[in-house]
Design an enzyme around this catalytic site. Structure first.
Site, mmCIF file in Angstrom:
data_model
loop_
_atom_site.group_PDB
_atom_site.id
_atom_site.type_symbol
_atom_site.label_atom_id
_atom_site.label_comp_id
_atom_site.label_asym_id
_atom_site.label_seq_id
_atom_site.Cartn_x
_atom_site.Cartn_y
_atom_site.Cartn_z
ATOM 1 N N TYR A 1 0.840 -1.192 0.000
ATOM 2 C CA TYR A 1 0.000 0.000 0.000
ATOM 3 C C TYR A 1 0.876 1.243 0.000
ATOM 4 O O TYR A 1 1.582 1.529 0.980
ATOM 5 C CB TYR A 1 -0.938 0.020 1.205
ATOM 6 N N LEU B 1 -18.142 -2.504 1.088
ATOM 7 C CA LEU B 1 -18.925 -1.504 0.362
ATOM 8 C C LEU B 1 -18.704 -1.621 -1.143
ATOM 9 O O LEU B 1 -19.060 -0.716 -1.910
ATOM 10 C CB LEU B 1 -18.582 -0.089 0.843
ATOM 11 N N GLY C 1 -23.990 4.712 -2.383
ATOM 12 C CA GLY C 1 -25.041 5.504 -3.015
ATOM 13 C C GLY C 1 -24.511 6.561 -3.961
ATOM 14 O O GLY C 1 -25.292 7.300 -4.582
#
Length: 342
Positions: free
Chosen positions: A55, A208, A215
């Protein structure tokens, strides 16, 4: 925050695991802000932190190391190795040669003398799993690592690793880190049952679905998000967008933000120990933390099952591990003289 036992390690971890992938150049380059996000998560009761050497090429581990100074003993710290960390072809993979060096590099960046959970980031077809488990066993016996795990392994390779460990008297993988979300349910078919059967803990990533279950990704809209700039094709997949359009009114009917619906769904599975959240900003962390007490009833879970069937993916997840294709003809074709039945 409630705590769950991580497989059979005896370690107690929070159902939310703070993922550190977004700390550093590939996400939030502000070290001070990233440290504040980590501290806020710890203050909220999260005691499980997961990162990886790859990362931001080690920068994430460095940030986590800074944040845990004075708080290291309160945290179950996990990191991973496998992906390239340089141009040298031996600075990658799960060979003994690389893992012994990689763990020392991670310890230095994390400013600690031990790693609670050290994971192999992806399967390595070039290395015998016995070689990998032998090296990891030595790291456990040396005290530099407390427990070992795998990440995004197929069920067959999880079983093989368990079998090799038992047969050879080696440390076994205590955890698996697979992708899991409402849109990515394929692991319910074989990965999660295999994990449960072998008493492993599961810390699942992308609950998610890379942000699709926030959304902010809608049909006919061009999302202005950090992840969108990387052009992941699956985030524009019509099947995923169709599912999101059905999930949004379901969440509204339940009186929940879509984010909270998605996180609660993942944590409801009996095989899941923790769900990895990967906030890039404080607002993203606050949003997830606000849903910590959400529990979904059977009616809502049944409706989710109707939108994305159990054990299926809305569409393939390109950055998950897939068994390499049999590109070489010799692996799938008999010699020409042996192909007929008579």
């Amino acid at each position: 925050m409630k705590y769950r036992t991580l497989g059979r390690t005896g370690m107690k971890v929070s159902p939310y695991c703070l993922g550190a992938m977004m700390f550093g150049a590939m996400g939030n380059p502000d070290h001070d802000e990233s440290v504040r996000i980590i501290h806020t998560a710890l203050d909220a009761g999260i005691n499980f932190v997961d990162t990886a050497d790859m990362y931001s090429r080690g920068e994430s581990e460095e940030i986590v190391g800074k944040a845990l100074q004075g708080r290291r003993d309160d945290v179950v710290l996990a990191t991973k190795a496998f992906n390239p960390m340089g141009d040298d072809p031996n600075m990658r993979g799960s060979s003994r040669r690389w893992l012994v060096r990689a763990v020392e590099d991670s310890l230095r960046r994390l400013q600690t003398d031990h790693i609670d959970l050290y994971q192999v980031h992806r399967p390595d077809p070039d290395t015998d799993v016995e070689e990998t488990l032998s090296a990891l066993s030595d790291l456990v016996h040396s005290g530099k690592v407390r427990a070992i795990g795998s990440s995004t392994f197929p069920a067959s390779e999880i079983v093989e690793a368990q079998w090799v460990a038992e047969r050879r008297g080696l440390e076994r993988f205590r955890t698996e880190q697979p992708p899991y979300s409402i849109l990515d349910r394929g692991i319910e078919r074989d990965i999660l049952p295999t994990i449960e059967r072998h008493g492993m803990g599961a810390l699942v990533w992308s609950p998610l679905s890379g942000g699709m279950l926030t959304g902010r990704y809608r049909r006919g809209q061009d999302p202005d998000t950090h992840r969108a700039q990387y052009g992941f094709a699956h985030m524009r997949d019509e099947r995923r967008l169709d599912a999101v359009e059905q999930l949004i009114p379901l969440a509204e009917k339940a009186g929940l933000p879509l984010t909270h619906l998605a996180m609660a769904f993942v944590l409801a599975h009996p095989g899941v120990t923790s769900a990895i959240i990967g906030p890039r900003t404080m607002a993203q962390l606050d949003d997830v933390l606000a849903g910590a007490e959400v529990s979904l009833d059977d009616e809502v879970l049944d409706r989710i099952d109707e939108i994305v069937a159990p054990g299926t993916d809305a569409s393939p997840l390109p950055h998950a591990y897939g068994t390499p294709p049999l590109a070489e003809p010799r692996l799938r074709r008999r010699p020409g003289t042996e192909r007929s039945a008579a």
